[in-house]
Design a protein around this motif. Sequence first.
Motif, PDB file in Angstrom:
ATOM      1  N   SER A 125       0.880  -1.077  -0.020  1.00 11.34           N
ATOM      2  CA  SER A 125      -0.077   0.162  -0.299  1.00 11.34           C
ATOM      3  C   SER A 125       0.956   1.375   0.000  1.00 11.34           C
ATOM      4  CB  SER A 125      -0.842  -0.163   1.540  1.00 11.34           C
ATOM      5  OG  SER A 125      -0.005  -0.057   2.488  1.00 11.34           O
ATOM      6  N   GLY A 126       0.191   2.348  -0.173  1.00 11.97           N
ATOM      7  CA  GLY A 126       0.998   3.691  -0.398  1.00 11.97           C
ATOM      8  C   GLY A 126       1.932   3.524  -1.458  1.00 11.97           C
ATOM      9  N   GLU A 127       3.101   3.969  -1.160  1.00 13.82           N
ATOM     10  CA  GLU A 127       4.202   4.110  -2.298  1.00 13.82           C
ATOM     11  C   GLU A 127       5.227   3.040  -2.102  1.00 13.82           C
ATOM     12  OE1 GLU A 127       5.686   8.319  -2.463  1.00 13.82           O
ATOM     13  OE2 GLU A 127       3.692   8.848  -1.650  1.00 13.82           O
ATOM     14  N   SER A 128       5.013   2.192  -1.470  1.00 14.87           N
ATOM     15  CA  SER A 128       6.182   1.371  -1.304  1.00 14.87           C
ATOM     16  C   SER A 128       6.563   0.485  -2.681  1.00 14.87           C
ATOM     17  CB  SER A 128       5.880   0.044  -0.312  1.00 14.87           C
ATOM     18  OG  SER A 128       4.592  -0.700  -0.571  1.00 14.87           O
ATOM     19  N   SER A 129       7.648   0.258  -2.952  1.00 12.20           N
ATOM     20  CA  SER A 129       8.112  -0.242  -4.275  1.00 12.20           C
ATOM     21  C   SER A 129       9.662  -0.672  -4.210  1.00 12.20           C
ATOM     22  CB  SER A 129       8.164   0.830  -5.248  1.00 12.20           C
ATOM     23  OG  SER A 129       8.842   1.780  -5.098  1.00 12.20           O
ATOM     24  N   ILE A 130       9.880  -1.398  -5.400  1.00 15.01           N
ATOM     25  CA  ILE A 130      11.305  -1.622  -5.695  1.00 15.01           C
ATOM     26  C   ILE A 130      11.664  -1.121  -6.951  1.00 15.01           C
ATOM     27  CG2 ILE A 130      13.028  -3.534  -6.007  1.00 15.01           C
ATOM     28  CD1 ILE A 130      10.973  -5.519  -4.357  1.00 15.01           C
ATOM     29  N   THR A 131      12.748  -0.529  -7.306  1.00 18.32           N
ATOM     30  CA  THR A 131      13.130   0.135  -8.357  1.00 18.32           C
ATOM     31  C   THR A 131      14.370  -0.310  -8.858  1.00 18.32           C
ATOM     32  OG1 THR A 131      11.860   1.897  -8.060  1.00 18.32           O
ATOM     33  CG2 THR A 131      13.371   2.456  -9.948  1.00 18.32           C
ATOM     34  N   ILE A 132      14.618  -0.697 -10.012  1.00 14.74           N
ATOM     35  CA  ILE A 132      15.907  -1.279 -10.320  1.00 14.74           C
ATOM     36  C   ILE A 132      16.184  -0.509 -11.607  1.00 14.74           C
ATOM     37  CG2 ILE A 132      17.302  -3.266 -11.391  1.00 14.74           C
ATOM     38  CD1 ILE A 132      15.111  -5.133  -9.846  1.00 14.74           C
ATOM     39  N   ASN A 133      17.460   0.125 -11.805  1.00 17.21           N
ATOM     40  CA  ASN A 133      17.987   0.729 -13.061  1.00 17.21           C
ATOM     41  C   ASN A 133      19.256  -0.047 -13.464  1.00 17.21           C
ATOM     42  OD1 ASN A 133      16.109   2.974 -13.106  1.00 17.21           O
ATOM     43  ND2 ASN A 133      16.788   3.592 -11.187  1.00 17.21           N
ATOM     44  N   GLU A 134      19.305  -0.542 -14.514  1.00 16.89           N
ATOM     45  CA  GLU A 134      20.389  -1.141 -14.958  1.00 16.89           C
ATOM     46  C   GLU A 134      20.862  -0.412 -16.156  1.00 16.89           C
ATOM     47  OE1 GLU A 134      19.439  -5.841 -13.801  1.00 16.89           O
ATOM     48  OE2 GLU A 134      19.420  -5.157 -15.864  1.00 16.89           O
ATOM     49  N   ALA A 135      22.227  -0.499 -16.230  1.00 17.06           N
ATOM     50  CA  ALA A 135      23.115   0.199 -17.408  1.00 17.06           C
ATOM     51  C   ALA A 135      24.464  -0.472 -17.495  1.00 17.06           C
ATOM     52  CB  ALA A 135      23.249   1.743 -17.171  1.00 17.06           C
ATOM     53  N   PHE A 136      24.818  -0.598 -18.722  1.00 15.42           N
ATOM     54  CA  PHE A 136      26.101  -1.067 -19.134  1.00 15.42           C
ATOM     55  C   PHE A 136      26.970  -0.315 -18.626  1.00 15.42           C
ATOM     56  CE2 PHE A 136      23.147  -3.610 -21.766  1.00 15.42           C
ATOM     57  CZ  PHE A 136      23.781  -4.976 -21.443  1.00 15.42           C
ATOM     58  N   ALA A 137      28.262  -0.769 -18.005  1.00 12.61           N
ATOM     59  CA  ALA A 137      29.408   0.159 -17.764  1.00 12.61           C
ATOM     60  C   ALA A 137      30.499  -0.243 -18.643  1.00 12.61           C
ATOM     61  CB  ALA A 137      29.990  -0.183 -16.340  1.00 12.61           C
ATOM     62  N   GLU A 145      25.567  -2.530 -14.344  1.00 16.68           N
ATOM     63  CA  GLU A 145      25.548  -2.166 -12.826  1.00 16.68           C
ATOM     64  C   GLU A 145      23.966  -1.769 -12.763  1.00 16.68           C
ATOM     65  OE1 GLU A 145      27.661   1.496 -12.339  1.00 16.68           O
ATOM     66  OE2 GLU A 145      29.665   0.105 -12.552  1.00 16.68           O
ATOM     67  N   SER A 146      23.424  -2.726 -11.707  1.00 17.69           N
ATOM     68  CA  SER A 146      21.964  -2.745 -11.335  1.00 17.69           C
ATOM     69  C   SER A 146      21.883  -1.640  -9.880  1.00 17.69           C
ATOM     70  CB  SER A 146      21.461  -3.983 -11.012  1.00 17.69           C
ATOM     71  OG  SER A 146      21.613  -4.727 -11.972  1.00 17.69           O
ATOM     72  N   LYS A 147      21.266  -0.535 -10.080  1.00 12.62           N
ATOM     73  CA  LYS A 147      21.017   0.251  -9.061  1.00 12.62           C
ATOM     74  C   LYS A 147      19.782  -0.159  -8.335  1.00 12.62           C
ATOM     75  CE  LYS A 147      23.883   3.937 -10.745  1.00 12.62           C
ATOM     76  NZ  LYS A 147      23.936   5.090 -11.280  1.00 12.62           N
ATOM     77  N   VAL A 148      19.649  -0.567  -7.153  1.00  6.66           N
ATOM     78  CA  VAL A 148      18.381  -1.135  -6.579  1.00  6.66           C
ATOM     79  C   VAL A 148      17.907  -0.348  -5.331  1.00  6.66           C
ATOM     80  CG1 VAL A 148      17.236  -3.028  -5.575  1.00  6.66           C
ATOM     81  CG2 VAL A 148      19.159  -3.450  -7.060  1.00  6.66           C
ATOM     82  N   THR A 149      16.773   0.159  -5.355  1.00  8.64           N
ATOM     83  CA  THR A 149      16.057   0.941  -4.390  1.00  8.64           C
ATOM     84  C   THR A 149      14.691   0.414  -3.776  1.00  8.64           C
ATOM     85  OG1 THR A 149      17.175   2.884  -5.380  1.00  8.64           O
ATOM     86  CG2 THR A 149      15.511   3.441  -3.675  1.00  8.64           C
ATOM     87  N   PHE A 150      14.478   0.194  -2.620  1.00  6.28           N
ATOM     88  CA  PHE A 150      13.410  -0.260  -2.019  1.00  6.28           C
ATOM     89  C   PHE A 150      12.839   1.041  -1.260  1.00  6.28           C
ATOM     90  CE2 PHE A 150      15.394  -4.179  -2.445  1.00  6.28           C
ATOM     91  CZ  PHE A 150      14.429  -5.300  -2.322  1.00  6.28           C
ATOM     92  N   THR A 151      11.549   1.369  -1.384  1.00  6.22           N
ATOM     93  CA  THR A 151      11.028   2.361  -0.600  1.00  6.22           C
ATOM     94  C   THR A 151       9.985   2.053   0.286  1.00  6.22           C
ATOM     95  OG1 THR A 151       9.588   2.777  -2.501  1.00  6.22           O
ATOM     96  CG2 THR A 151      11.483   4.181  -2.395  1.00  6.22           C
ATOM     97  N   GLY A 152       9.644   2.623   1.348  1.00  2.00           N
ATOM     98  CA  GLY A 152       8.485   2.163   2.000  1.00  2.00           C
ATOM     99  C   GLY A 152       6.908   2.890   1.763  1.00  2.00           C
ATOM    100  N   ASP A 153       6.124   2.654   2.522  1.00  2.00           N
ATOM    101  CA  ASP A 153       4.740   3.083   2.394  1.00  2.00           C
ATOM    102  C   ASP A 153       4.788   4.687   2.203  1.00  2.00           C
ATOM    103  OD1 ASP A 153       3.813   0.508   2.502  1.00  2.00           O
ATOM    104  OD2 ASP A 153       2.995   0.701   4.502  1.00  2.00           O
ATOM    105  N   THR A 154       5.447   5.468   2.517  1.00  2.00           N
ATOM    106  CA  THR A 154       5.514   6.935   2.559  1.00  2.00           C
ATOM    107  C   THR A 154       6.434   7.304   1.746  1.00  2.00           C
ATOM    108  OG1 THR A 154       7.274   7.413   4.565  1.00  2.00           O
ATOM    109  CG2 THR A 154       4.559   7.296   4.977  1.00  2.00           C
TER     110      THR A 154
END
Length: 171
Positions: A125-137, A145-154
């Motif tokens: 619920s809310g804004e909780s998510s997993i975001t993955i940004n991948e780019a070749f180096a 390189e995979s930049k991974v970010t987990f966010t919570g409900d707010t």
Amino acid sequence: MKTLLATLCLLVATSLSAKDLGMNPVFKNYIGTWKAAGELKGENNVLDIKEEWTGAAEGDNSFVVKGTRTINGDTQPFQWTITYNEGADSYEAILLGAEGSQTIRFEGHVSEVNLTFELKAVTGSGESSITINEAFAGDAKDVIESKVTFTGDTGQTTLQGVIKHQKEKLP
């Protein structure tokens, strides 16, 4: 003659709607065997990540990544199945964990110009998510390189980090 024309039109329409992900400028570089390592850090925790995986096109509209992921010493199999959604001009990536215990649906976008792959899954619920940004180096396209970010409900960042994938050299 009408049947032949209708069949030809159907074949052309089918070939235009199918997207061969093995020929995609981004995914063709994912083909092969890879090893990865990195860590994700949160306020009170650090996850040490190691992966071994292979990437391959399956059929005209599917790309599959299969392997094992070790998080803080616990090794589990995983599989990503990536497909192209022509109507939305976007990608869908389904992540399956061990024995189907974990299924997460990501929406994704590919930049064929920048050779990047961005994925996002809403996880609650809310804004909780997993975001993955991948780019070749680098120019060799053998490091992702995979930049991974987990966010919570707010929307607060709860866990983030980088996982570096290295393509295995063929003998």
